[in-house]
Design a protein around this motif. Structure first.
Motif, PDB file in Angstrom:
ATOM      1  N   LEU A  59      15.201  20.637  82.433  1.00 20.53           N
ATOM      2  CA  LEU A  59      16.351  20.700  83.339  1.00 20.53           C
ATOM      3  C   LEU A  59      15.949  20.578  84.802  1.00 20.53           C
ATOM      4  CD1 LEU A  59      18.492  23.504  81.681  1.00 20.53           C
ATOM      5  CD2 LEU A  59      18.655  21.029  81.384  1.00 20.53           C
TER       6      LEU A  59
ATOM      7  N   GLU B   2      17.458  17.611  86.677  1.00 21.11           N
ATOM      8  CA  GLU B   2      18.909  17.436  86.711  1.00 21.11           C
ATOM      9  C   GLU B   2      19.454  17.663  88.119  1.00 21.11           C
ATOM     10  OE1 GLU B   2      20.855  16.386  84.029  1.00 21.11           O
ATOM     11  OE2 GLU B   2      18.816  15.956  83.361  1.00 21.11           O
ATOM     12  N   LYS B   3      20.662  17.151  88.363  1.00 16.88           N
ATOM     13  CA  LYS B   3      21.295  17.281  89.682  1.00 16.88           C
ATOM     14  C   LYS B   3      22.263  18.449  89.764  1.00 16.88           C
ATOM     15  CE  LYS B   3      20.799  12.411  90.537  1.00 16.88           C
ATOM     16  NZ  LYS B   3      21.432  11.109  90.551  1.00 16.88           N
ATOM     17  N   SER B   4      22.742  18.903  88.631  1.00 12.33           N
ATOM     18  CA  SER B   4      23.728  19.971  88.583  1.00 12.33           C
ATOM     19  C   SER B   4      23.114  21.305  89.011  1.00 12.33           C
ATOM     20  CB  SER B   4      24.264  20.103  87.159  1.00 12.33           C
ATOM     21  OG  SER B   4      24.919  21.332  86.984  1.00 12.33           O
ATOM     22  N   PRO B   5      23.732  22.006  89.969  1.00 17.39           N
ATOM     23  CA  PRO B   5      23.223  23.321  90.368  1.00 17.39           C
ATOM     24  C   PRO B   5      23.187  24.312  89.199  1.00 17.39           C
ATOM     25  CG  PRO B   5      24.856  22.559  91.939  1.00 17.39           C
ATOM     26  CD  PRO B   5      24.865  21.597  90.793  1.00 17.39           C
ATOM     27  N   TYR B   6      24.160  24.206  88.296  1.00 18.91           N
ATOM     28  CA  TYR B   6      24.192  25.105  87.138  1.00 18.91           C
ATOM     29  C   TYR B   6      22.971  24.867  86.250  1.00 18.91           C
ATOM     30  CZ  TYR B   6      25.536  27.384  82.843  1.00 18.91           C
ATOM     31  OH  TYR B   6      25.541  28.178  81.731  1.00 18.91           O
ATOM     32  N   LEU B   7      22.662  23.613  85.969  1.00 17.31           N
ATOM     33  CA  LEU B   7      21.506  23.308  85.126  1.00 17.31           C
ATOM     34  C   LEU B   7      20.201  23.656  85.832  1.00 17.31           C
ATOM     35  CD1 LEU B   7      22.596  19.916  83.528  1.00 17.31           C
ATOM     36  CD2 LEU B   7      22.678  22.206  82.520  1.00 17.31           C
TER      37      LEU B   7
ATOM     38  N   GLN C 194      19.617  26.070  87.827  1.00 17.14           N
ATOM     39  CA  GLN C 194      19.341  27.506  87.819  1.00 17.14           C
ATOM     40  C   GLN C 194      18.681  27.956  86.518  1.00 17.14           C
ATOM     41  OE1 GLN C 194      23.036  29.528  88.526  1.00 17.14           O
ATOM     42  NE2 GLN C 194      23.590  29.565  86.380  1.00 17.14           N
TER      43      GLN C 194
ATOM     44  N   PRO D 275      18.751  18.321  78.512  1.00 14.26           N
ATOM     45  CA  PRO D 275      19.998  17.820  79.079  1.00 14.26           C
ATOM     46  C   PRO D 275      20.664  16.878  78.079  1.00 14.26           C
ATOM     47  CG  PRO D 275      18.125  16.695  80.056  1.00 14.26           C
ATOM     48  CD  PRO D 275      17.571  17.753  79.164  1.00 14.26           C
TER      49      PRO D 275
END
Length: 65
Positions: free
Chosen positions: A16, A19-24, A26, A36
């Motif tokens: 992860l 990845e670009k998503s802040p949720y992922l 973390q 992912p």
């Protein structure tokens, strides 16, 4: 108390981390092998499902005998 940044430096990130998503992101340092959503993950899971189906059929056949 240990600094969270020190903990992250001593751990190896999982997949992860890219990845670009802040949720992922973390969860990038969790000790779980997260994947992912990608083609590779679907192929890997499909192989597991096929293997499970085969094993289940064999166990059923043995049980019927």
């Amino acid at each position: 108390m240990t600094n969270p940044d020190t903990i992250k430096q001593s751990r190896k990130p999982n997949r992860l981390i890219n990845e670009k998503s802040p949720y992922l992101l973390q969860h990038a340092y969790n000790p779980v092998n997260w994947n992912p959503w990608c083609e590779e993950a679907f192929i890997k899971e499909k192989k597991k499902i096929n293997q499970y189906s085969f094993q289940s059929a064999i166990l059923h056949a043995i049980g019927v005998m």
